[in-house]
Design an enzyme around this catalytic site. Sequence first.
Site, short mmCIF file in Angstrom:
data_model
loop_
_atom_site.label_atom_id
_atom_site.label_comp_id
_atom_site.label_asym_id
_atom_site.label_seq_id
_atom_site.Cartn_x
_atom_site.Cartn_y
_atom_site.Cartn_z
N GLY A 33 0.64 -1.14 -0.05
CA GLY A 33 0.14 -0.11 0.00
C GLY A 33 0.96 1.27 0.13
O GLY A 33 2.19 1.14 0.24
N PRO A 34 0.23 2.48 -0.54
CA PRO A 34 1.27 3.60 -0.49
C PRO A 34 1.66 3.97 0.91
O PRO A 34 1.35 3.46 1.90
CB PRO A 34 -0.03 4.55 -1.07
CG PRO A 34 -1.14 4.10 -1.26
CD PRO A 34 -0.97 2.58 -0.70
N SER A 35 2.55 4.81 0.79
CA SER A 35 3.24 5.57 2.03
C SER A 35 2.10 6.25 2.93
O SER A 35 1.19 6.83 2.46
CB SER A 35 4.26 6.61 1.73
OG SER A 35 4.88 6.84 2.55
N GLY A 36 2.01 5.78 4.12
CA GLY A 36 1.17 6.73 5.01
C GLY A 36 -0.39 5.84 4.97
O GLY A 36 -1.08 6.43 5.77
N GLU A 96 9.67 -3.63 5.95
CA GLU A 96 10.48 -3.24 4.88
C GLU A 96 12.05 -3.69 5.10
O GLU A 96 13.15 -2.99 4.82
CB GLU A 96 10.58 -1.64 4.55
CG GLU A 96 9.16 -1.05 4.68
CD GLU A 96 8.71 -0.28 3.39
OE1 GLU A 96 9.46 -0.28 2.49
OE2 GLU A 96 8.11 0.51 3.87
N GLY A 98 -0.79 3.16 6.58
CA GLY A 98 -1.20 2.49 7.96
C GLY A 98 -0.60 1.20 7.97
O GLY A 98 -0.71 0.44 9.01
N LYS A 99 0.45 0.87 7.30
CA LYS A 99 1.03 -0.65 7.47
C LYS A 99 1.91 -0.57 8.70
O LYS A 99 1.88 -1.73 9.47
CB LYS A 99 1.97 -0.73 6.15
CG LYS A 99 1.40 -0.52 4.96
CD LYS A 99 2.19 -1.00 3.74
CE LYS A 99 3.34 0.25 3.48
NZ LYS A 99 3.12 1.25 3.12
#
Length: 605
Positions: A391-394, A521, A396-397
Amino acid sequence: MEKEHHTHQDEQEEQMKEKPGKRPDKAGMGRFIKLIASAHPPKAILIIALILTLIQTIAGLIVPMMTKGLIDGLTFSSLNRMVIVGLLGAFVLQAVASAVSIYMLNYAGHKIVANLRKRLWHKILSLPIPYFDRNRSGDTMSRVTNDTSLIMNLITEYLVNLISNVIAIIGGIALLFYLDWVMTLIIMAIVPLTALILFPVGRKMYRISKKQQDEMADLTSVLSQVIGEIRLVKAYGTESREAQAGEDRIYRMFRFGLQESRILALVGPISTFLLTAVLVIILGVGGVRVASGVLTAGDLVAFILLLFQVITPMAQFTTLYSRLQKVVGATERIQTILDHEEEPLELKQEAAKESRDIILRDVAFSYTEGEEVLHNANLVIPANRTTAFVGPSGSGKSTLFSLLERFYVPDTGEIRYGDEPISSYTLSSWRSKIGYVSQESSMMTGTVRDNITYGLGREADLEEVRRAATMAYADTFIMDLPQGYNTEVGERGMKLSGGQRQRIAIARALLRSPDILMLDEATSSLDSSSEHEVQKALANLMEGRTTIVIAHRLSTVVHSDQIIVLDKGKVTGAGTHTELLESHQVYRELAQKQFVEMGERSMEY
Ligand SMILES: Nc1ncnc2c1ncn2[C@@H]1O[C@H](COP(=O)(O)OP(=O)(O)OP(=O)(O)O)[C@@H](O)[C@H]1O
Ligand SMILES: [Mg+2]
């Protein structure tokens, strides 16, 4: 619940800011005394110190009376010798009692502060993560260092002295009255005048020193921030800006220092003037009275000596008030930490030993009220499989990882391990099931080996450490370091490269052999060939455990058993790579973009 606490504490903090001159009212003093009592003061030593100070005080009162005997008895030599011996005895007693009591008082002060600091330190370590989000680390440090020092100074300089001072004043005044009540009354008329001048000055001093303290805290936090991020400062050429920012604060402190100096400059001469005036009056009036035979010469000398015995403790009282104010403030700040809710502790069951599915039901979470970053998340992370979050940055991962680690508590919903909510487990047993490699690959000061075995809770021989490092593809570079596994990594691992730090963090997680492996990551700062190797290592490792990975590069997650797509805090899809390619438009676009990039990259080689 955490949030209610939040607002409550903010209010408290604001109140403290609004009223810098908080009065040392009864409640404040009560809290202070309770805090001291809770710090296991060495009572026996304090009592002995108190007795010694009393002896010292009484000896101090006796000395003038004996001097009187000495002076008035100038002609009676037989009496003289006894008086001299008595006088010497009183002097020696006073000195010895003073030396021993000073040491004991300091011992007690240091002991109390050490206990208090120990308690604070334990408390700080058990505070939940949200506390650290809300408070500057410099402020929290200052609670353990400065505020406790304030308390110590009060104990060593004032607390026990307080009682002997009262005795010195009362006893001294009584003797003064006994010697000459007329002169005593004259002096007593001057005392209120002095108080009238000195009390407001004391208050003003307090306000200034309070501001000085705030400025000092501010300066410290600027310094630690800039020194900590010195590379950023230099890379972006902001030295002069930061120099200015520091300078401004240094000058603000300078100005408060000057304000303080001005007051001190006034207080000194005024006190000296008052003192001289008192002396002149006494000598004048006293001289007349000696001449007229109402007083003996010895009476007059004793009177003057006693007066000094009384004035010193009185002067201490004028600063006591401002000292108390400071300490009441410090007590409140310390108490705010001590009263802060801790991470939920024990009296719960141990986490289940076997591997189970992790299930999120309607989990919503917000860091600050009204700004939800995870909405109604429903998902299943199957046991002994690999689940990837993309999912994109920010989106909530990392937040989701924090919730799984129980750094934060969900606002609503529940995270379950099989059929038991993870909140029903003890924190320690739950967290020890997890090997967590964070986005920052955090390091502690120490050797490489210290860092790999950090938090293992048992001894690990080099053989075992190397095996973990080998699996994380770290062994080769570690052996190339000057002292191999005993190489110091520097503060926060500064002497290592980002990729090296990451592999050590992976080795640390591997050594724990956790049931649940969480990698945020973990392979992002590796070049593609080492990434490939770490991927292989991870692949071995993932077998037989629940692995949860976050990765921006889809190439690293295509083989996961399940991929979950997060977007703006919502779970928008779950499935395998092929399933998502078919069913999920955002995922398909993401995949297309990345594989095109990868294609370009592979052409470069
Ligand atoms: N400690 C915090 N306090 C307040 N807000 C936070 C905190 N940490 C993260 N956030 C906010 O929560 C949201 C989700 O952040 P999160 O770190 O979970 O994103 P992410 O998906 O991991 O992003 P990335 O891929 O860049 O790591 C962001 O909008 C961020 O601003
Ligand atoms: Mg993140």
